[in-house]
Write a protein that holds these residues in place. Structure first.
Motif, short mmCIF file in Angstrom:
data_model
loop_
_atom_site.label_atom_id
_atom_site.label_comp_id
_atom_site.label_asym_id
_atom_site.label_seq_id
_atom_site.Cartn_x
_atom_site.Cartn_y
_atom_site.Cartn_z
N TYR A 295 -16.69 -74.02 58.80
CA TYR A 295 -16.75 -73.35 57.50
C TYR A 295 -15.51 -73.58 56.65
CZ TYR A 295 -20.35 -71.07 60.21
OH TYR A 295 -21.43 -70.85 61.02
N SER A 316 -12.60 -64.92 52.69
CA SER A 316 -13.48 -65.95 53.23
C SER A 316 -13.10 -66.32 54.66
CB SER A 316 -13.44 -67.20 52.34
OG SER A 316 -12.12 -67.69 52.22
N ALA A 320 -15.49 -65.82 57.99
CA ALA A 320 -15.81 -66.95 58.87
C ALA A 320 -15.38 -66.66 60.30
CB ALA A 320 -15.13 -68.22 58.35
N PHE A 345 -17.27 -67.64 50.34
CA PHE A 345 -17.81 -67.95 51.66
C PHE A 345 -19.33 -68.05 51.62
CE2 PHE A 345 -19.58 -66.40 55.74
CZ PHE A 345 -19.11 -67.41 56.58
N THR A 364 -16.74 -74.63 53.31
CA THR A 364 -18.16 -75.00 53.32
C THR A 364 -18.94 -73.69 53.34
OG1 THR A 364 -17.76 -77.05 54.53
CG2 THR A 364 -20.01 -76.19 54.54
N LEU A 366 -21.65 -70.57 53.49
CA LEU A 366 -22.66 -70.23 54.49
C LEU A 366 -24.03 -70.75 54.11
CD1 LEU A 366 -23.34 -68.64 57.10
CD2 LEU A 366 -23.76 -66.64 55.63
N ARG A 369 -24.81 -73.75 55.89
CA ARG A 369 -24.72 -73.73 57.35
C ARG A 369 -25.74 -72.80 57.99
NH1 ARG A 369 -22.44 -77.87 58.73
NH2 ARG A 369 -20.93 -77.25 60.29
N GLY A 428 -21.26 -80.02 53.86
CA GLY A 428 -21.15 -79.79 55.30
C GLY A 428 -21.85 -80.86 56.10
#
Length: 548
Positions: A295, A316, A320, A345, A364, A366, A369, A428
């Motif tokens: 992240y 952030s 993470a 984030f 990167t 969320l 991801r 990502g």
């Protein structure tokens, strides 16, 4: 009892510290009484005492034949009865349960009988012992409360049975979640809103929850039978809707339902995956050697994020870290509210991507991801989202809250995605690894207990003192009771007795938190069983923890 009377007469008008001579065991006619710890002065925490009464004197021996969950609920019911009886007596206090039914030590069942563990504030005139007052408290008022709280004819047995059966039903419902691929279940007619931010009781005249037909499912409860409600599927679920329509209220009900609730709470038939962890931004917290690289990477000054540490994490970074720590501790589901998250984030929109090149942005988000968490790590994510539609691209289920009622808008969300395609670039990599397990240094925990100053002190759910360190826990919304924090401190104490590094801390704590968990604890009545998730979350926030 005569021995206690004799000792009290001997120390009458003595200095308050002479109460220490009362420590020991005393035989009353129908129970045994133990004074374990006496307070040092009138303003210190009240003295710790226990009373043990044989099953044969209670007419409650049938409880021994019930399930462990039924017995847990029965012990909880007796503790509440004791608390009600003692509420008019300022000198006697038991650890009173709240809206949850936890595994507590205030009342313990053993083969011989029922043990009550509570506190007594020993009377005085200034710092002088008044034996007459103490004698009345310990030989008249206290025995009356003990007897009434532990005999069937003085208890509302039908209410006790309803209490215990509701808990057994919740355990059974929770056990069915995995079979039906559900993260949570919210029964029809549940009451979600709470009375106030500092009062967890149900709000009067609140709108009862009714499941939308497309998400409705019936689960079986051993006592209530079939219960209809909304199944929240595993995968990625979004809760959307306008402000003040109940999005966060639904999430709060789900996050609290990793534990059982008492009848009348309104949430007694809401259950969640017992490993579900709510995460949020937490500016200023400490982080100990956590792999944030999925992240956060390419930090200025070349700081390593594969083993990131900080005593002052940003919003952030802290969120993470919390995500990674939760998965490491065994979480199978993550609960996230946009209102308490770090916006950078959660999302980086198209315009910000155009303005700030990816090479200049360490984070990167969320949104890029979350599908990998689902697909590669089998982690479900429940999101309250009101400001970013980009999560619609990856959501499996979308629930709109409107006037505190749920509407399944998944099909409509897919239409919106098709007609309004996102123009932001995916950021990502294509893969995601489960965070590594970090060993913890037992010696660092033991060092906090040096110089004979060992303390586990908890006043409320917002902080815990362990030895010389005060741990800030305001962000941990899933701690149900301060008594769980007492237990966490004693679990750390047990771990600290070993040598070297504990390779898998979460597994070690899980082994300690077995069915007989309180046998390794002191004979205190203000302990309650936490989840491993909370044990690790608190440990991660202790600034002097040492993780490798």
């Amino acid at each position: 009892m005569q021995l206690l009377e004799a000792k009290l007469q001997k120390i009458d008008r003595h200095n308050y510290r002479s109460y220490s001579s009362l420590r020991g065991e005393y035989k009353f006619v129908d129970f045994d009484f133990y004074i374990d710890i006496t307070q040092a002065d009138p303003y210190a925490p009240a003295s710790r005492v226990r009373a043990h009464r044989a099953w044969s004197l209670t007419d409650l021996a049938w409880l021994k034949d019930q399930s462990a969950d039924y017995q847990r609920a029965a012990r909880d019911f007796i503790a509440r009865a004791f608390a009600d009886l003692a509420q008019q007596e300022n000198g006697i206090r038991i650890d009173r349960p709240g809206q949850t039914v936890l595994d507590r030590t205030a009342v313990v069942f053993d083969d011989e009988g029922i043990e009550l563990r509570f506190r007594v504030n020993l009377p005085s005139d200034g710092r002088t012992i008044i034996a007459k007052k103490t004698l009345n408290l310990l030989t008249f008022t206290m025995p009356k409360i003990i007897r009434r709280a532990t005999i069937a004819r003085e208890l509302d047995i039908e209410a006790m049975k309803r209490h215990c059966e509701a808990v057994e039903d919740q355990v059974a419902l929770r056990a069915q979640l995995k079979e039906h691929n559900l993260l949570a279940f919210v029964a029809d007619n549940s009451i979600l809103p709470r009375l106030a931010g500092n009062n967890d009781s149900p709000l009067a005249d609140a709108v009862p929850f009714i499941a939308p037909e497309s998400l409705a499912i019936e689960l079986d409860a051993p006592h209530r039978g079939k219960i209809r409600g909304m199944g929240v599927p595993t995968g990625i679920t979004m809760i959307v809707g306008g402000g003040f329509h109940g999005k966060s209220t639904l999430l709060n009900a789900i996050e609290s339902s990793v534990f059982d609730h008492l009848p009348g709470d309104g949430r007694e038939y809401i259950v969640s995956d017992e490993t579900a962890a709510k995460i949020r931004a937490e500016d200023g917290r400490c982080v100990h050697n956590v792999d944030l690289s999925p992240y956060i990477s390419n930090l200025p000054m070349g700081k390593d994020t594969a083993s990131f540490s900080s005593q002052n994490a940003s919003g952030s970074t802290s969120q993470a870290a919390w995500l990674q720590e939760s998965i490491e501790a065994g979480a199978r589901a993550l609960l996230i509210d946009e209102d308490t998250s770090a916006s950078n984030f959660m999302i980086r929109d198209e315009r910000m991507q155009a303005l700030i090149a990816k090479d200049d942005e360490p984070i990167t988000p969320l949104v890029d991801r979350v599908s990998l968490l689902r697909d590669q790590l089998n982690i479900s994510v429940l999101l309250v989202m009101g400001g970013s539609g980009d999560y619609l691209d990856v959501a499996d289920t979308v629930i709109q809250m409107h006037n505190y009622q749920a509407i399944d808008v998944t099909a409509k969300a897919k239409e919106v995605v098709a007609s309004h395609p996102t123009r932001r670039a995916l950021e990502g990599s294509e893969s995601l690894q489960r965070p590594r397990t970090r060993p913890i240094n037992r010696a660092a925990l033991k060092a906090l207990l040096e110089d004979g100053k060992f303390r586990v002190q908890v006043k409320d759910k917002t902080a815990m003192r362990f030895g010389r360190e005060l741990v800030d826990l305001k962000a941990l919304e899933q701690v149900a009771d301060s008594s769980q924090l007492h237990t966490i401190g004693w679990l750390w104490f047990q771990l600290a007795q070993g040598k070297g590094w504990e390779k898998v801390p979460s597994k070690a704590f899980a082994n300690m938190l077995n069915d007989d968990w309180f046998s390794m604890m002191p004979n205190y009545g203000d302990l309650a069983k936490p989840r491993v998730i909370e044990v690790m979350a608190v440990l991660n926030r202790m600034r002097k923890s040492e993780f490798k």
